[in-house]
Design a protein around this motif. Sequence first.
Motif, short mmCIF file in Angstrom:
data_model
loop_
_atom_site.label_atom_id
_atom_site.label_comp_id
_atom_site.label_asym_id
_atom_site.label_seq_id
_atom_site.Cartn_x
_atom_site.Cartn_y
_atom_site.Cartn_z
N SER A 68 0.85 -1.20 0.00
CA SER A 68 0.00 0.00 0.00
C SER A 68 0.88 1.24 0.00
CB SER A 68 -0.94 0.01 1.21
OG SER A 68 -0.20 0.01 2.40
N ALA A 69 0.36 2.28 -0.61
CA ALA A 69 1.14 3.51 -0.77
C ALA A 69 1.10 4.36 0.50
CB ALA A 69 0.61 4.31 -1.95
N ASN A 70 2.24 4.97 0.79
CA ASN A 70 2.36 5.93 1.88
C ASN A 70 2.75 7.27 1.23
OD1 ASN A 70 3.16 7.58 4.00
ND2 ASN A 70 4.08 5.90 5.16
N LYS A 71 1.72 8.00 0.80
CA LYS A 71 1.93 9.23 0.04
C LYS A 71 2.73 10.26 0.83
CE LYS A 71 -0.58 12.91 -2.35
NZ LYS A 71 -1.91 13.37 -2.80
N GLU A 72 2.41 10.45 2.10
CA GLU A 72 3.07 11.48 2.91
C GLU A 72 4.57 11.20 3.03
OE1 GLU A 72 0.22 9.90 3.79
OE2 GLU A 72 -1.09 11.59 3.25
N ARG A 73 4.91 9.95 3.33
CA ARG A 73 6.33 9.60 3.47
C ARG A 73 7.04 9.70 2.12
NH1 ARG A 73 10.67 10.35 5.85
NH2 ARG A 73 12.02 8.61 6.25
N PHE A 74 6.35 9.29 1.05
CA PHE A 74 6.95 9.38 -0.28
C PHE A 74 7.27 10.84 -0.63
CE2 PHE A 74 6.53 9.95 -4.91
CZ PHE A 74 7.69 9.28 -5.27
N ILE A 75 6.37 11.74 -0.31
CA ILE A 75 6.62 13.16 -0.59
C ILE A 75 7.86 13.64 0.15
CG2 ILE A 75 5.72 15.50 -0.26
CD1 ILE A 75 2.91 14.32 -0.93
N GLU A 76 8.04 13.20 1.39
CA GLU A 76 9.25 13.55 2.15
C GLU A 76 10.51 13.07 1.43
OE1 GLU A 76 8.89 11.97 6.10
OE2 GLU A 76 7.04 13.06 6.50
N PHE A 77 10.49 11.82 0.98
CA PHE A 77 11.64 11.26 0.25
C PHE A 77 11.85 11.99 -1.08
CE2 PHE A 77 10.93 7.01 2.53
CZ PHE A 77 12.00 7.20 3.39
N LEU A 78 10.77 12.31 -1.76
CA LEU A 78 10.85 13.00 -3.05
C LEU A 78 11.48 14.38 -2.88
CD1 LEU A 78 10.17 13.12 -6.08
CD2 LEU A 78 7.88 13.89 -5.44
N VAL A 79 11.06 15.11 -1.87
CA VAL A 79 11.64 16.43 -1.61
C VAL A 79 13.14 16.32 -1.33
CG1 VAL A 79 11.63 18.38 0.01
CG2 VAL A 79 9.47 17.49 -0.89
N MET A 80 13.52 15.31 -0.53
CA MET A 80 14.95 15.09 -0.26
C MET A 80 15.71 14.83 -1.57
SD MET A 80 14.74 12.63 3.13
CE MET A 80 16.32 11.90 2.74
N HIS A 81 15.13 14.00 -2.43
CA HIS A 81 15.78 13.65 -3.69
C HIS A 81 15.89 14.86 -4.61
CE1 HIS A 81 17.29 11.02 -6.76
NE2 HIS A 81 16.33 11.36 -7.59
N GLN A 82 14.83 15.62 -4.69
CA GLN A 82 14.83 16.80 -5.56
C GLN A 82 15.78 17.88 -5.04
OE1 GLN A 82 10.61 17.59 -5.68
NE2 GLN A 82 10.36 16.39 -7.55
N ASP A 83 16.07 17.82 -3.76
CA ASP A 83 17.01 18.75 -3.14
C ASP A 83 18.46 18.30 -3.32
OD1 ASP A 83 17.54 21.10 -1.62
OD2 ASP A 83 17.85 19.87 0.16
N GLY A 84 18.65 17.14 -3.96
CA GLY A 84 20.00 16.64 -4.20
C GLY A 84 20.59 15.83 -3.06
#
Length: 129
Positions: A68-84
């Motif tokens: 199952s998807a954890n959208k909130e946690r994924f967004i946290e990881f995505l922001v970290m990734h996009q921040d380099g």
Amino acid sequence: MFTIDQIKAAHEKVKSGADFPNYIKDLIELGVLGYDAFVNDGHVEYFGKNNFRASENKTYDSLNIAPSANKERFIEFLVMHQDGQTDYMTFCNHAAQCGIAKWRVDIIEMTCTYYDSAENPILIEKIPE
């Protein structure tokens, strides 16, 4: 039309999510209209004009996608990734942990949509130009 070797050359410039907008510009120049990236094994299906398609085979060992998807946690990881802060493989592992099975980049719409294993869209974001 484009080749997988041309796409790989463009992708080699990507060190983190911060490099993604430039990668998209390179793909546009090659004639790529979009692609699907599959988190389970890293294979990617690229598409261009006139139904042209090119596929890259799996690029890493299989990852287990959370059921199952954890959208909130994924967004946290995505922001970290996009921040380099993370590399591509770390991002793929994070996506799998959060139940993200694939993402689709639509270069015409300039969006990136993340899907769960049932093909439900979990997050749609605009690609910065």
